[in-house]
Design a protein around this motif. Structure first.
Motif, PDB file in Angstrom:
ATOM      1  N   ILE A   1      -0.734   2.090 -18.799  1.00 34.34           N
ATOM      2  CA  ILE A   1      -0.582   1.548 -17.637  1.00 34.34           C
ATOM      3  C   ILE A   1      -1.890   1.129 -16.910  1.00 34.34           C
ATOM      4  N   ARG A   2      -2.983   1.692 -17.108  1.00 33.09           N
ATOM      5  CA  ARG A   2      -4.162   1.558 -16.746  1.00 33.09           C
ATOM      6  C   ARG A   2      -5.335   1.793 -17.592  1.00 33.09           C
TER       7      ARG A   2
ATOM      8  N   LEU B   1       0.967  -1.403  -0.041  1.00 37.34           N
ATOM      9  CA  LEU B   1       0.038   0.084  -0.029  1.00 37.34           C
ATOM     10  C   LEU B   1       0.761   1.125   0.035  1.00 37.34           C
ATOM     11  N   ARG B   2       2.031   1.188   0.663  1.00 37.59           N
ATOM     12  CA  ARG B   2       2.989   2.615   0.623  1.00 37.59           C
ATOM     13  C   ARG B   2       3.358   2.733  -0.588  1.00 37.59           C
ATOM     14  N   SER B   3       3.849   1.452  -1.318  1.00 36.59           N
ATOM     15  CA  SER B   3       4.364   1.581  -2.778  1.00 36.59           C
ATOM     16  C   SER B   3       3.257   2.254  -3.799  1.00 36.59           C
TER      17      SER B   3
ATOM     18  N   VAL C   1       7.359  -2.318 -17.372  1.00 36.29           N
ATOM     19  CA  VAL C   1       7.679  -1.177 -16.742  1.00 36.29           C
ATOM     20  C   VAL C   1       6.980   0.067 -17.085  1.00 36.29           C
ATOM     21  N   ALA C   2       6.691   0.868 -16.066  1.00 30.84           N
ATOM     22  CA  ALA C   2       6.020   2.238 -16.552  1.00 30.84           C
ATOM     23  C   ALA C   2       7.082   3.048 -16.849  1.00 30.84           C
ATOM     24  N   ASP C   3       6.758   3.506 -18.344  1.00 30.39           N
ATOM     25  CA  ASP C   3       7.722   4.347 -19.189  1.00 30.39           C
ATOM     26  C   ASP C   3       7.997   5.681 -18.384  1.00 30.39           C
ATOM     27  N   GLY C   4       7.377   6.003 -17.494  1.00 34.29           N
ATOM     28  CA  GLY C   4       7.684   7.201 -16.616  1.00 34.29           C
ATOM     29  C   GLY C   4       8.732   6.875 -15.408  1.00 34.29           C
ATOM     30  N   ASN C   5       9.206   5.547 -15.226  1.00 33.09           N
ATOM     31  CA  ASN C   5       9.966   5.373 -14.288  1.00 33.09           C
ATOM     32  C   ASN C   5      11.455   4.585 -14.711  1.00 33.09           C
ATOM     33  N   PRO C   6      12.187   5.676 -15.206  1.00 35.80           N
ATOM     34  CA  PRO C   6      13.598   5.135 -15.810  1.00 35.80           C
ATOM     35  C   PRO C   6      14.422   4.517 -14.910  1.00 35.80           C
ATOM     36  N   GLY C   7      14.291   4.654 -13.517  1.00 31.48           N
ATOM     37  CA  GLY C   7      15.049   4.043 -12.502  1.00 31.48           C
ATOM     38  C   GLY C   7      14.970   2.688 -12.564  1.00 31.48           C
ATOM     39  N   ALA C   8      13.677   2.143 -12.512  1.00 24.96           N
ATOM     40  CA  ALA C   8      13.155   0.705 -12.722  1.00 24.96           C
ATOM     41  C   ALA C   8      13.709   0.133 -13.918  1.00 24.96           C
ATOM     42  N   ARG C   9      13.586   0.578 -15.010  1.00 27.24           N
ATOM     43  CA  ARG C   9      13.792   0.346 -16.409  1.00 27.24           C
ATOM     44  C   ARG C   9      15.391   0.177 -16.375  1.00 27.24           C
ATOM     45  N   ARG C  10      16.120   1.056 -15.669  1.00 32.91           N
ATOM     46  CA  ARG C  10      17.658   0.814 -15.648  1.00 32.91           C
ATOM     47  C   ARG C  10      17.982  -0.479 -14.993  1.00 32.91           C
ATOM     48  N   LEU C  11      17.308  -0.780 -13.815  1.00 28.52           N
ATOM     49  CA  LEU C  11      17.573  -1.988 -13.112  1.00 28.52           C
ATOM     50  C   LEU C  11      17.234  -3.159 -13.853  1.00 28.52           C
ATOM     51  N   TYR C  12      16.022  -3.300 -14.518  1.00 30.82           N
ATOM     52  CA  TYR C  12      15.763  -4.474 -15.253  1.00 30.82           C
ATOM     53  C   TYR C  12      16.765  -4.720 -16.649  1.00 30.82           C
ATOM     54  N   GLU C  13      17.097  -3.591 -17.147  1.00 30.72           N
ATOM     55  CA  GLU C  13      18.236  -3.750 -18.374  1.00 30.72           C
ATOM     56  C   GLU C  13      19.405  -4.117 -17.830  1.00 30.72           C
ATOM     57  N   ARG C  14      19.794  -3.586 -16.747  1.00 28.49           N
ATOM     58  CA  ARG C  14      21.253  -4.124 -16.267  1.00 28.49           C
ATOM     59  C   ARG C  14      21.163  -5.344 -15.860  1.00 28.49           C
TER      60      ARG C  14
ATOM     61  N   PRO D   1       2.183   6.277  -7.418  1.00 32.69           N
ATOM     62  CA  PRO D   1       1.145   5.754  -7.986  1.00 32.69           C
ATOM     63  C   PRO D   1       1.386   5.557  -9.572  1.00 32.69           C
ATOM     64  N   ASP D   2       2.151   6.210 -10.079  1.00 35.86           N
ATOM     65  CA  ASP D   2       2.363   5.895 -11.572  1.00 35.86           C
ATOM     66  C   ASP D   2       3.213   4.826 -12.140  1.00 35.86           C
ATOM     67  N   ALA D   3       3.572   4.011 -11.280  1.00 31.41           N
ATOM     68  CA  ALA D   3       4.564   2.987 -11.309  1.00 31.41           C
ATOM     69  C   ALA D   3       3.768   1.768 -11.520  1.00 31.41           C
ATOM     70  N   PHE D   4       2.556   1.606 -11.222  1.00 30.52           N
ATOM     71  CA  PHE D   4       1.843   0.255 -10.990  1.00 30.52           C
ATOM     72  C   PHE D   4       0.570   0.402 -11.888  1.00 30.52           C
ATOM     73  N   GLY D   5       0.109  -0.881 -12.233  1.00 33.06           N
ATOM     74  CA  GLY D   5      -0.990  -0.898 -13.066  1.00 33.06           C
ATOM     75  C   GLY D   5      -2.459  -0.953 -12.168  1.00 33.06           C
TER      76      GLY D   5
END
Length: 161
Positions: free
Chosen positions: A145-146, A22-24, A120-133, A29-33
């Motif tokens: 996204i929704r 719930l905190r996440s 991955v949310a296109d507005g979440n570059p940090g998450a995308r970097r994690l996944y691509e690395r 809010p724009d990182a999740f479906g």
């Protein structure tokens, strides 16, 4: 990162899972479906059933006794595991928490010879970097996204499986 440990959790851990999930949703809010409003209305049984392991692992990351990260896998179709619900406490980002959680989920999938994918949310570059690395690659698919949202997400797959 050395003080962070991950573990697969089950139905009896539902309160810890609920709190960070719930905190996440509230903080990013724009990182999740899904939405905070939707999941805040879930009864205890829904939270417990999401952690029963029937469709994949639910993983919490701990620093000492504090929950600092979350992630899960969902076997949404035969032979495939979708990584979902990934999130790290803001003050722990960039310290390897997300990589540890992701590694735990991917390890679970590899033990079962499952193909791993995620959105991955296109507005979440940090998450995308994690996944691509980690090795995930975009396959060109995007969608909102929704329902009704302007924000989009991209589909990534982990090659070599």
């Amino acid at each position: 990162m050395g003080d962070v440990r991950t573990m697969t959790v089950g139905p009896d851990d539902w309160r810890s899972w609920q709190e960070i999930r719930l905190r996440s949703l509230r903080e990013d809010p724009d990182a999740f479906g899904s939405t905070h409003e939707r999941e805040a209305a879930f009864p205890e049984q829904t939270w417990r059933s999401r952690l029963d392991g029937a469709h994949g692992p639910s993983v919490l990351a701990y620093a000492g006794e504090e929950v600092v990260g979350i992630g899960a896998g969902w076997c949404h179709e035969p032979g495939r595991l979708m990584v979902v619900a990934m999130w790290t406490e803001p003050d722990r980002r960039g310290q390897g928490v997300g990589r540890r959680v992701l590694g735990h989920v991917v390890g679970w999938a590899r033990e079962r010879d499952l193909r791993v994918e995620l959105w991955v949310a296109d507005g979440n570059p940090g998450a995308r970097r994690l996944y691509e690395r980690y090795g995930f690659r975009a396959d060109g698919r995007t969608e909102p996204i929704r329902d009704g949202a302007d924000a989009t997400m991209s589909h990534l797959v982990l090659p070599g499986q």
